[in-house]
Design a protein around this motif. Structure first.
Motif, PDB file in Angstrom:
ATOM      1  N   SER A   1       0.826  -1.203   0.000  1.00 44.89           N
ATOM      2  CA  SER A   1       0.000   0.000   0.000  1.00 44.89           C
ATOM      3  C   SER A   1       0.865   1.258   0.000  1.00 44.89           C
ATOM      4  O   SER A   1       0.582   2.219  -0.729  1.00 44.89           O
ATOM      5  CB  SER A   1      -0.921   0.000   1.218  1.00 44.89           C
ATOM      6  N   ALA A   2       1.927   1.262   0.798  1.00 53.09           N
ATOM      7  CA  ALA A   2       2.791   2.441   0.936  1.00 53.09           C
ATOM      8  C   ALA A   2       3.488   2.791  -0.376  1.00 53.09           C
ATOM      9  O   ALA A   2       3.711   3.968  -0.676  1.00 53.09           O
ATOM     10  CB  ALA A   2       3.820   2.203   2.030  1.00 53.09           C
ATOM     11  N   ARG A   3       3.822   1.786  -1.193  1.00 58.24           N
ATOM     12  CA  ARG A   3       4.516   2.069  -2.460  1.00 58.24           C
ATOM     13  C   ARG A   3       3.556   2.350  -3.607  1.00 58.24           C
ATOM     14  O   ARG A   3       3.967   2.594  -4.735  1.00 58.24           O
ATOM     15  CB  ARG A   3       5.457   0.918  -2.817  1.00 58.24           C
ATOM     16  N   GLY A   4       2.238   2.289  -3.324  1.00 56.29           N
ATOM     17  CA  GLY A   4       1.265   2.670  -4.329  1.00 56.29           C
ATOM     18  C   GLY A   4       0.640   1.545  -5.110  1.00 56.29           C
ATOM     19  O   GLY A   4      -0.060   1.794  -6.104  1.00 56.29           O
ATOM     20  N   ALA A   5       0.844   0.290  -4.688  1.00 54.47           N
ATOM     21  CA  ALA A   5       0.186  -0.830  -5.361  1.00 54.47           C
ATOM     22  C   ALA A   5      -1.311  -0.802  -5.061  1.00 54.47           C
ATOM     23  O   ALA A   5      -1.752  -0.234  -4.056  1.00 54.47           O
ATOM     24  CB  ALA A   5       0.783  -2.150  -4.893  1.00 54.47           C
ATOM     25  N   THR A   6      -2.097  -1.410  -5.922  1.00 56.82           N
ATOM     26  CA  THR A   6      -3.512  -1.589  -5.657  1.00 56.82           C
ATOM     27  C   THR A   6      -3.696  -2.854  -4.835  1.00 56.82           C
ATOM     28  O   THR A   6      -3.063  -3.873  -5.105  1.00 56.82           O
ATOM     29  CB  THR A   6      -4.307  -1.711  -6.971  1.00 56.82           C
ATOM     30  N   LEU A   7      -4.562  -2.789  -3.837  1.00 56.68           N
ATOM     31  CA  LEU A   7      -4.879  -3.947  -3.011  1.00 56.68           C
ATOM     32  C   LEU A   7      -6.326  -4.349  -3.250  1.00 56.68           C
ATOM     33  O   LEU A   7      -7.196  -3.489  -3.373  1.00 56.68           O
ATOM     34  CB  LEU A   7      -4.663  -3.650  -1.525  1.00 56.68           C
ATOM     35  N   LEU A   8      -6.565  -5.654  -3.315  1.00 56.42           N
ATOM     36  CA  LEU A   8      -7.918  -6.171  -3.489  1.00 56.42           C
ATOM     37  C   LEU A   8      -8.124  -7.325  -2.515  1.00 56.42           C
ATOM     38  O   LEU A   8      -7.273  -8.203  -2.411  1.00 56.42           O
ATOM     39  CB  LEU A   8      -8.128  -6.654  -4.927  1.00 56.42           C
ATOM     40  N   SER A   9      -9.223  -7.282  -1.784  1.00 52.43           N
ATOM     41  CA  SER A   9      -9.554  -8.386  -0.891  1.00 52.43           C
ATOM     42  C   SER A   9     -10.830  -9.060  -1.375  1.00 52.43           C
ATOM     43  O   SER A   9     -11.730  -8.401  -1.891  1.00 52.43           O
ATOM     44  CB  SER A   9      -9.736  -7.907   0.561  1.00 52.43           C
ATOM     45  N   VAL A  10     -10.871 -10.376  -1.216  1.00 54.37           N
ATOM     46  CA  VAL A  10     -12.056 -11.146  -1.566  1.00 54.37           C
ATOM     47  C   VAL A  10     -12.695 -11.641  -0.273  1.00 54.37           C
ATOM     48  O   VAL A  10     -12.032 -12.283   0.546  1.00 54.37           O
ATOM     49  CB  VAL A  10     -11.712 -12.335  -2.477  1.00 54.37           C
ATOM     50  N   CYS A  11     -13.964 -11.295  -0.069  1.00 58.46           N
ATOM     51  CA  CYS A  11     -14.726 -11.748   1.092  1.00 58.46           C
ATOM     52  C   CYS A  11     -13.984 -11.435   2.387  1.00 58.46           C
ATOM     53  O   CYS A  11     -13.658 -10.290   2.648  1.00 58.46           O
ATOM     54  CB  CYS A  11     -15.038 -13.240   0.951  1.00 58.46           C
ATOM     55  N   THR A  12     -13.692 -12.442   3.198  1.00 52.20           N
ATOM     56  CA  THR A  12     -13.090 -12.226   4.519  1.00 52.20           C
ATOM     57  C   THR A  12     -11.644 -11.759   4.449  1.00 52.20           C
ATOM     58  O   THR A  12     -11.045 -11.456   5.486  1.00 52.20           O
ATOM     59  CB  THR A  12     -13.151 -13.516   5.353  1.00 52.20           C
ATOM     60  N   GLY A  13     -11.073 -11.673   3.265  1.00 53.79           N
ATOM     61  CA  GLY A  13      -9.744 -11.079   3.140  1.00 53.79           C
ATOM     62  C   GLY A  13      -9.719  -9.648   3.647  1.00 53.79           C
ATOM     63  O   GLY A  13      -8.662  -9.124   4.025  1.00 53.79           O
TER      64      GLY A  13
END
Length: 320
Positions: free
Chosen positions: A96-108
């Protein structure tokens, strides 16, 4: 451009949700015009087996170092627990700090929350975990009604199949509608679904805090197709209107009008699922009076129209 994807797994991860991520980002679909994606499956340590449940184990090829330059880091669904591997939380923070996109699925989303990445951010999760999620992450802006939330560099999805919606949305956002449609066709799923989670939520009849109003509530349900002015309800309860209204809110948590409207929508759901009645007839049986009024309240509570709800949940014999 979305060129590299790293999906992070921990023990007791969910098979279907992981499979969704693999299907959208990990399959080679260059023959369909989909750009190649460098897809990496990561565990805390490369080559260390992780439990998948069902008596199975999976051995990720990569360790967390493979997340360090990925354009997208996906946190797959897993069992909700009190603590998560510190190294995984740190890898998510670093991404997150370097600017990547994060995606979580359900309980992630619980893992993203434990990493402190959802404070002050819009997000969603499976509707069954909403209360638990809010208690644990009170600073997160949870929306339990939607299939996914795109909050820029963080995308969160609701349960199970909603991960497909979130992944395809990200593809559409980053690679265009044509690419998302091509992947959806191969997966034999709609490129974009209508509605949100509310249509799948089982909404029970609100319990009464005591039995003092229970006979009135039961009578209202038994005569749900009739008008129920507060004055009539108060007389039946042998109270003044003011006392009845105050006691009703205290014991049910809502007003008589809202309580009855919700029950009428719940009754409409059952009729739409189990009968071939027209929308106008369902409206009459539920006390809404007209199909237009039913559509208004139904969409407000469930998130889709009565017709769309019936298409999704009624058996073929009912749909005709």
């Amino acid at each position: 451009m979305l060129k590299s994807v790293a999906v992070v797994l921990i023990d007791d991860f969910a098979a279907f949700e992981f499979g969704v991520v693999c299907e959208v980002f990990g399959e080679d679909r260059t023959d369909d015009g989909v750009p190649p994606i460098d897809f990496r499956v990561c565990g805390e340590k490369a080559g260390e087996s992780l439990s998948l449940g069902y008596g199975l184990k999976v051995t990720p090829e990569h360790g967390l170092e493979a997340t360090e330059d990925a354009d997208l880091v996906v946190m797959s669904a897993c069992d909700v627990r009190d603590e998560y591997p510190p190294a995984v939380l740190e890898a998510l923070r670093a991404a997150s700090a370097r600017g990547a996109t994060l995606l979580s699925v359900c309980t992630g989303a619980f893992v993203l929350g434990a990493a402190g990445l959802l404070d002050g951010r819009r997000c969603t999760n499976h509707w069954r975990h909403s209360t638990r999620f809010r208690k644990r992450f009170p600073l997160a802006e949870l929306d339990p009604d939607v299939l996914f939330v795109d909050d820029g560099d963080i995308i969160t999805s609701a349960g199970t199949a909603a991960g497909i919606d979130a992944c395809l949305h990200l593809v559409r956002r980053e690679l265009g509608s044509a690419v998302a449609t091509a992947i959806a066709r191969r997966m034999v799923v709609p490129p974009q679904r209508e509605g949100g989670q509310r249509q799948f939520v089982e909404t029970p009849i609100p319990e009464c805090a005591s039995d003092s109003l229970q006979p009135v509530l039961t009578w209202m349900l038994d005569t749900i197709d009739r008008e129920h002015p507060v004055a009539d309800l108060a007389r039946r309860a042998r109270m003044s209107e003011r006392t009845f209204a105050r006691k009703f809110v205290a014991e049910t948590g809502t007003t008589p009008h809202r309580w009855l409207s919700t029950q009428r929508v719940l009754h409409a759901r059952m009729l739409l699922e189990g009968t071939g009645m027209s929308v106008d007839e369902v409206a009459r049986r539920c006390g809404f009076g007209s199909g237009a009024l039913l559509r208004h309240h139904f969409h407000k509570v469930v998130g889709v129209s009565p017709q769309d709800y019936r298409k999704t949940f009624a058996p073929q014999a009912v749909r005709g």
